[in-house]
Design a protein around this motif. Structure first.
Motif, PDB file in Angstrom:
ATOM      1  N   UNK A 112       1.349  21.577   1.319  1.00 42.29           N
ATOM      2  CA  UNK A 112       1.483  22.947   1.152  1.00 42.29           C
ATOM      3  C   UNK A 112      -0.016  23.031   0.392  1.00 42.29           C
ATOM      4  N   UNK A 113      -0.495  22.058  -0.448  1.00 43.07           N
ATOM      5  CA  UNK A 113      -1.558  22.230  -1.358  1.00 43.07           C
ATOM      6  C   UNK A 113      -2.493  20.893  -1.027  1.00 43.07           C
ATOM      7  N   UNK A 114      -2.857  20.671  -0.023  1.00 38.76           N
ATOM      8  CA  UNK A 114      -3.587  19.259   0.255  1.00 38.76           C
ATOM      9  C   UNK A 114      -4.916  19.329  -0.486  1.00 38.76           C
ATOM     10  N   UNK A 115      -5.217  18.170  -1.235  1.00 38.14           N
ATOM     11  CA  UNK A 115      -6.705  17.962  -1.741  1.00 38.14           C
ATOM     12  C   UNK A 115      -7.704  17.527  -0.563  1.00 38.14           C
ATOM     13  N   UNK A 116      -7.180  16.614   0.322  1.00 37.75           N
ATOM     14  CA  UNK A 116      -8.001  16.267   1.569  1.00 37.75           C
ATOM     15  C   UNK A 116      -7.551  17.291   2.702  1.00 37.75           C
ATOM     16  N   UNK A 150      -5.271  17.524  -5.751  1.00 37.88           N
ATOM     17  CA  UNK A 150      -6.462  17.347  -6.554  1.00 37.88           C
ATOM     18  C   UNK A 150      -6.018  17.818  -8.077  1.00 37.88           C
ATOM     19  N   UNK A 151      -5.030  17.181  -8.742  1.00 34.24           N
ATOM     20  CA  UNK A 151      -4.497  17.471  -9.952  1.00 34.24           C
ATOM     21  C   UNK A 151      -4.956  16.334 -10.932  1.00 34.24           C
ATOM     22  N   UNK A 152      -5.305  17.059 -12.167  1.00 33.01           N
ATOM     23  CA  UNK A 152      -5.619  16.108 -13.290  1.00 33.01           C
ATOM     24  C   UNK A 152      -4.817  16.318 -14.531  1.00 33.01           C
ATOM     25  N   UNK A 172      -1.461   9.536 -16.413  1.00 31.37           N
ATOM     26  CA  UNK A 172      -2.219   9.269 -15.179  1.00 31.37           C
ATOM     27  C   UNK A 172      -2.228  10.342 -14.275  1.00 31.37           C
ATOM     28  N   UNK A 173      -2.909  10.291 -13.300  1.00 30.77           N
ATOM     29  CA  UNK A 173      -3.027  11.417 -12.557  1.00 30.77           C
ATOM     30  C   UNK A 173      -3.602  11.284 -11.030  1.00 30.77           C
ATOM     31  N   UNK A 174      -3.673  11.986 -10.079  1.00 28.83           N
ATOM     32  CA  UNK A 174      -4.261  11.771  -8.612  1.00 28.83           C
ATOM     33  C   UNK A 174      -5.758  11.688  -8.858  1.00 28.83           C
ATOM     34  N   UNK A 175      -6.339  12.540  -9.761  1.00 30.79           N
ATOM     35  CA  UNK A 175      -7.977  12.338  -9.720  1.00 30.79           C
ATOM     36  C   UNK A 175      -8.433  11.134 -10.289  1.00 30.79           C
ATOM     37  N   UNK A 176      -7.717  10.626 -11.146  1.00 30.40           N
ATOM     38  CA  UNK A 176      -8.009   9.310 -11.804  1.00 30.40           C
ATOM     39  C   UNK A 176      -7.692   8.044 -11.149  1.00 30.40           C
ATOM     40  N   UNK A 223     -16.445   8.770 -12.392  1.00 36.11           N
ATOM     41  CA  UNK A 223     -17.799   9.422 -12.156  1.00 36.11           C
ATOM     42  C   UNK A 223     -18.080  10.667 -11.452  1.00 36.11           C
ATOM     43  N   UNK A 224     -17.416  10.923 -10.620  1.00 33.62           N
ATOM     44  CA  UNK A 224     -17.282  12.390 -10.003  1.00 33.62           C
ATOM     45  C   UNK A 224     -16.066  12.850  -9.341  1.00 33.62           C
ATOM     46  N   UNK A 225     -16.017  13.879  -8.498  1.00 35.69           N
ATOM     47  CA  UNK A 225     -14.803  14.059  -7.947  1.00 35.69           C
ATOM     48  C   UNK A 225     -14.413  13.077  -6.680  1.00 35.69           C
ATOM     49  N   UNK A 226     -13.374  12.412  -7.046  1.00 35.58           N
ATOM     50  CA  UNK A 226     -12.962  11.316  -5.798  1.00 35.58           C
ATOM     51  C   UNK A 226     -12.379  11.641  -4.757  1.00 35.58           C
ATOM     52  N   UNK A 227     -12.248  13.081  -4.209  1.00 35.11           N
ATOM     53  CA  UNK A 227     -11.663  13.304  -3.428  1.00 35.11           C
ATOM     54  C   UNK A 227     -11.877  12.743  -1.833  1.00 35.11           C
ATOM     55  N   UNK A 228     -13.334  12.409  -1.717  1.00 33.29           N
ATOM     56  CA  UNK A 228     -13.464  11.745  -0.290  1.00 33.29           C
ATOM     57  C   UNK A 228     -13.974  10.351  -0.656  1.00 33.29           C
ATOM     58  N   UNK A 229     -13.663   9.643  -1.546  1.00 27.65           N
ATOM     59  CA  UNK A 229     -14.339   8.401  -1.640  1.00 27.65           C
ATOM     60  C   UNK A 229     -13.608   7.507  -0.821  1.00 27.65           C
ATOM     61  N   UNK A 230     -14.321   6.223  -0.257  1.00 27.68           N
ATOM     62  CA  UNK A 230     -13.652   5.172   0.654  1.00 27.68           C
ATOM     63  C   UNK A 230     -12.719   4.379  -0.162  1.00 27.68           C
ATOM     64  N   UNK A 231     -11.541   4.126   0.474  1.00 25.95           N
ATOM     65  CA  UNK A 231     -10.511   3.392  -0.344  1.00 25.95           C
ATOM     66  C   UNK A 231     -10.594   1.948   0.431  1.00 25.95           C
ATOM     67  N   UNK A 232     -10.035   1.135  -0.532  1.00 25.38           N
ATOM     68  CA  UNK A 232      -9.512  -0.574  -0.146  1.00 25.38           C
ATOM     69  C   UNK A 232     -10.456  -1.439  -0.947  1.00 25.38           C
ATOM     70  N   UNK A 233     -10.957  -2.294  -0.221  1.00 26.43           N
ATOM     71  CA  UNK A 233     -11.703  -3.413  -0.797  1.00 26.43           C
ATOM     72  C   UNK A 233     -12.524  -4.137   0.199  1.00 26.43           C
ATOM     73  N   UNK A 234     -13.327  -4.822  -0.115  1.00 28.78           N
ATOM     74  CA  UNK A 234     -14.272  -5.640   0.750  1.00 28.78           C
ATOM     75  C   UNK A 234     -13.515  -6.614   1.862  1.00 28.78           C
ATOM     76  N   UNK A 235     -13.735  -6.180   3.023  1.00 33.72           N
ATOM     77  CA  UNK A 235     -13.017  -6.996   4.215  1.00 33.72           C
ATOM     78  C   UNK A 235     -11.589  -6.144   4.580  1.00 33.72           C
ATOM     79  N   UNK A 236     -11.283  -5.263   4.079  1.00 31.31           N
ATOM     80  CA  UNK A 236      -9.986  -4.568   4.183  1.00 31.31           C
ATOM     81  C   UNK A 236      -9.823  -4.200   5.695  1.00 31.31           C
TER      82      UNK A 236
END
Ligand SMILES: [Zn+2]
Ligand SMILES: [Zn+2]
Length: 294
Positions: free
Chosen positions: A50-54, A212-214, A223-227, A263-276
């Motif tokens: 109902x309330x998607x952030x992405x 998109x809650x904090x 702890x929260x989704x934005x963190x 550092x900023x709104x993390x809604x669209x940051x790329x997730x994972x690790x090097x080599x994921x």
């Protein structure tokens, strides 16, 4: 030897009966955690829809079913049947071992006995969460442990069910250390732990949800989704390479020990690790991956 085998057999039977009982009789002993997990999952999934952030993330996002399987594997198949049985056996062996070296068999310090039950539960929640924060740090900082924890960081699209995508060895490490500190050293009676586990599950699901809650000013405590999204970010600056935002249920430990990072709104940051991109994508390969040394 016979009594050890009997202990193991009884532990497995007890765990299996407990699981079956939870499914067949949802309200026989309070409310069954099996149904609480289903209810919480469906409730948070509904809010996500109902309330998607992405907003462009699909309802059945990448790896949704894999993560749904992990939820039941880590909570029930492994957690209740295998690990509960093993830990019952371990606690018997542990108490024998302690007795044989002249230490108290059951507990060292009856710490929780001094408080009313409601306060015991709050103190247990806080000590447990801080302990988990410390262990989570170790999973990032010790290369051998990171091999196992990588699985949780292999999530590319975040959603509530990603909460319980982790390697079974994490269960072993968290539960063993938790048992020694909380049960053996401080004598917390685990029958009071049910509500803590359920509140922990709710906060953990929310941390990973597509929301998109904090929680406003409560973000310094909870702890929260934005963190937590920043905990999963693929590229961190050099001075944060070992990880950030290690909180499990509470965020205050990160603010206290300066490991907080938003550092900023993390809604669209790329997730994972090097080599994921090359990390295995199915359950069995993911379980074997940490044991491969080449
Ligand atoms: Zn982590
Ligand atoms: Zn996570």
């Amino acid at each position: 030897m016979t009594s050890l085998l009997q202990t193991i057999e009884n532990a497995y039977k007890g765990s299996w009966n407990c699981l079956v009982n939870q499914i067949i009789h949802p309200f026989s002993d309070g409310i069954s955690s099996f149904y609480v997990l289903i209810f919480l999952s469906l409730a948070i999934w509904t809010i996500e829809i109902c309330l998607p952030w992405r907003k462009n993330q699909s309802v059945l996002r990448k790896d949704f079913w894999l993560d749904a399987f992990y939820m039941f594997f880590n909570y029930y198949l492994f957690g209740l049947i295998i690990f509960a049985a093993l830990s019952n056996t371990t606690s018997v062996l542990f108490s024998e071992l302690m007795g044989s070296i002249g230490m108290p068999r059951r507990y060292i310090f009856d710490f929780f006995h001094y408080f009313p039950v409601w306060l015991q539960v709050i103190i247990f929640f806080m000590i447990r969460d801080f302990l988990q924060w410390c262990i989570h740090n170790l999973f990032h900082r010790i290369p051998f442990l990171w091999r196992f924890h990588k699985l949780h960081h292999s999530v590319r699209e975040m959603g509530f069910a990603a909460h319980l995508r982790y390697h079974f060895m994490e269960n072993v490490v968290y539960q063993l250390i938790g048992f020694v500190v909380l049960s053996y050293i401080l004598h917390f009676k685990l029958e009071y732990g049910f509500y803590v586990y359920m509140i922990g599950t709710l906060i953990g699901h929310l941390n990973h949800a597509n929301l998109g809650w904090d929680y406003g000013p409560l973000k310094y405590i909870l702890n929260n989704p934005k963190m937590h999204i920043w905990h999963h970010v693929k590229d961190l600056p050099k001075d944060h390479r070992k990880g950030v935002n290690f909180g499990i249920s509470l965020s205050c430990w990160d603010y206290l020990f300066k490991t907080n990072y938003i550092p900023s709104d993390g809604r669209d940051v790329e997730l994972g690790f090097e080599g994921v991109e090359n990390y295995p994508s199915n359950f069995f390969e993911q379980q074997i991956e940490p044991f491969k040394f080449n």
